[in-house]
Design a protein around this motif. Structure first.
Motif, PDB file in Angstrom:
ATOM      1  N   GLY A  42    -108.929 -57.706 -53.710  1.00  0.00           N
ATOM      2  CA  GLY A  42    -109.359 -59.084 -53.546  1.00  0.00           C
ATOM      3  C   GLY A  42    -109.133 -59.662 -52.153  1.00  0.00           C
ATOM      4  O   GLY A  42    -109.217 -60.865 -51.966  1.00  0.00           O
ATOM      5  N   THR A  43    -108.855 -58.816 -51.178  1.00  0.00           N
ATOM      6  CA  THR A  43    -108.604 -59.289 -49.818  1.00  0.00           C
ATOM      7  C   THR A  43    -109.859 -59.159 -48.970  1.00  0.00           C
ATOM      8  O   THR A  43    -110.522 -58.135 -48.979  1.00  0.00           O
ATOM      9  N   THR A  44    -110.160 -60.205 -48.227  1.00  0.00           N
ATOM     10  CA  THR A  44    -111.299 -60.201 -47.320  1.00  0.00           C
ATOM     11  C   THR A  44    -110.801 -59.974 -45.906  1.00  0.00           C
ATOM     12  O   THR A  44    -109.885 -60.652 -45.449  1.00  0.00           O
ATOM     13  N   ARG A  45    -111.392 -59.009 -45.224  1.00  0.00           N
ATOM     14  CA  ARG A  45    -111.106 -58.776 -43.812  1.00  0.00           C
ATOM     15  C   ARG A  45    -112.019 -59.675 -42.996  1.00  0.00           C
ATOM     16  O   ARG A  45    -113.229 -59.713 -43.222  1.00  0.00           O
ATOM     17  N   TYR A  46    -111.442 -60.396 -42.028  1.00  0.00           N
ATOM     18  CA  TYR A  46    -112.215 -61.321 -41.199  1.00  0.00           C
ATOM     19  C   TYR A  46    -111.831 -61.084 -39.743  1.00  0.00           C
ATOM     20  O   TYR A  46    -110.641 -61.013 -39.419  1.00  0.00           O
ATOM     21  N   VAL A  47    -112.818 -60.970 -38.865  1.00  0.00           N
ATOM     22  CA  VAL A  47    -112.565 -60.721 -37.444  1.00  0.00           C
ATOM     23  C   VAL A  47    -112.991 -61.946 -36.638  1.00  0.00           C
ATOM     24  O   VAL A  47    -114.132 -62.402 -36.742  1.00  0.00           O
ATOM     25  N   VAL A  48    -112.067 -62.473 -35.841  1.00  0.00           N
ATOM     26  CA  VAL A  48    -112.374 -63.584 -34.945  1.00  0.00           C
ATOM     27  C   VAL A  48    -113.088 -63.017 -33.727  1.00  0.00           C
ATOM     28  O   VAL A  48    -112.560 -62.149 -33.034  1.00  0.00           O
ATOM     29  N   THR A  49    -114.311 -63.489 -33.485  1.00  0.00           N
ATOM     30  CA  THR A  49    -115.126 -63.001 -32.366  1.00  0.00           C
ATOM     31  C   THR A  49    -115.482 -64.105 -31.384  1.00  0.00           C
ATOM     32  O   THR A  49    -115.991 -63.834 -30.313  1.00  0.00           O
ATOM     33  N   ASP A  50    -115.215 -65.362 -31.748  1.00  0.00           N
ATOM     34  CA  ASP A  50    -115.655 -66.520 -30.972  1.00  0.00           C
ATOM     35  C   ASP A  50    -114.469 -67.455 -30.745  1.00  0.00           C
ATOM     36  O   ASP A  50    -113.882 -67.953 -31.709  1.00  0.00           O
ATOM     37  N   PRO A  51    -114.087 -67.732 -29.482  1.00  0.00           N
ATOM     38  CA  PRO A  51    -112.933 -68.586 -29.223  1.00  0.00           C
ATOM     39  C   PRO A  51    -113.216 -70.091 -29.327  1.00  0.00           C
ATOM     40  O   PRO A  51    -112.309 -70.896 -29.172  1.00  0.00           O
ATOM     41  N   SER A  52    -114.454 -70.478 -29.609  1.00  0.00           N
ATOM     42  CA  SER A  52    -114.771 -71.915 -29.674  1.00  0.00           C
ATOM     43  C   SER A  52    -114.224 -72.533 -30.956  1.00  0.00           C
ATOM     44  O   SER A  52    -113.747 -71.835 -31.859  1.00  0.00           O
ATOM     45  N   ASP A  53    -114.298 -73.865 -31.029  1.00  0.00           N
ATOM     46  CA  ASP A  53    -113.804 -74.573 -32.204  1.00  0.00           C
ATOM     47  C   ASP A  53    -114.618 -75.843 -32.415  1.00  0.00           C
ATOM     48  O   ASP A  53    -114.718 -76.684 -31.529  1.00  0.00           O
ATOM     49  N   VAL A  54    -115.226 -75.960 -33.590  1.00  0.00           N
ATOM     50  CA  VAL A  54    -115.954 -77.172 -33.982  1.00  0.00           C
ATOM     51  C   VAL A  54    -115.365 -77.597 -35.325  1.00  0.00           C
ATOM     52  O   VAL A  54    -115.770 -77.089 -36.373  1.00  0.00           O
ATOM     53  N   PRO A  55    -114.385 -78.510 -35.320  1.00  0.00           N
ATOM     54  CA  PRO A  55    -113.656 -78.845 -36.544  1.00  0.00           C
ATOM     55  C   PRO A  55    -114.524 -79.319 -37.709  1.00  0.00           C
ATOM     56  O   PRO A  55    -114.258 -78.963 -38.858  1.00  0.00           O
ATOM     57  N   MET A  56    -115.549 -80.096 -37.454  1.00  0.00           N
ATOM     58  CA  MET A  56    -116.351 -80.652 -38.547  1.00  0.00           C
ATOM     59  C   MET A  56    -117.379 -79.663 -39.098  1.00  0.00           C
ATOM     60  O   MET A  56    -117.901 -79.869 -40.193  1.00  0.00           O
ATOM     61  N   ASN A  57    -117.689 -78.622 -38.343  1.00  0.00           N
ATOM     62  CA  ASN A  57    -118.677 -77.633 -38.773  1.00  0.00           C
ATOM     63  C   ASN A  57    -118.291 -76.260 -38.218  1.00  0.00           C
ATOM     64  O   ASN A  57    -118.937 -75.756 -37.297  1.00  0.00           O
TER      65      ASN A  57
END
Length: 108
Positions: A19-34
């Motif tokens: 039940g574990t999802t592997r997720y890779v961060v590829t983008d250093p940006s941040d848009v809190p609302m979306n």
């Protein structure tokens, strides 16, 4: 990478548990609302269930606002150097921490 791990993301073999999802961060940006797929915020807040987060490369993540990290999230920074910037931080049940490259492995 470690072959066996345990933490709040669950017991794992080869860093994958039931039940574990592997997720890779590829983008250093941040848009809190979306939050966009590929960002740290998306992995922490939008991916349901147990999540094991890694980073594709070294990056400086410019957090616009605080990211609240819930249960069953593991942030594994081994193999990549990542820094948070712009005053945003990862909010854990115990407090708020701006992370730097000396952080390699966290389990919340």
């Amino acid at each position: 990478m470690a072959k066996c791990s345990s933490g709040f993301a669950g017991k794992m073999i080869n860093n994958i548990g039931k039940g574990t999802t592997r997720y890779v961060v590829t983008d250093p940006s941040d848009v809190p609302m979306n939050p966009k797929p590929g960002t740290l915020r998306y992995g922490v807040t939008m991916v349901p269930g147990k999540v094991w987060i890694t980073f594709k490369r070294d990056m400086k993540i410019k957090l616009e606002r605080t990211v609240i990290v819930g249960s069953f999230v593991t942030i594994d920074g081994r193999g990549a150097s990542f820094h948070t910037a712009n005053g945003g931080c990862l909010l854990l049940p115990q407090g708020c921490f701006p992370f730097s490259r000396f952080l390699y492995f966290l389990s919340f």
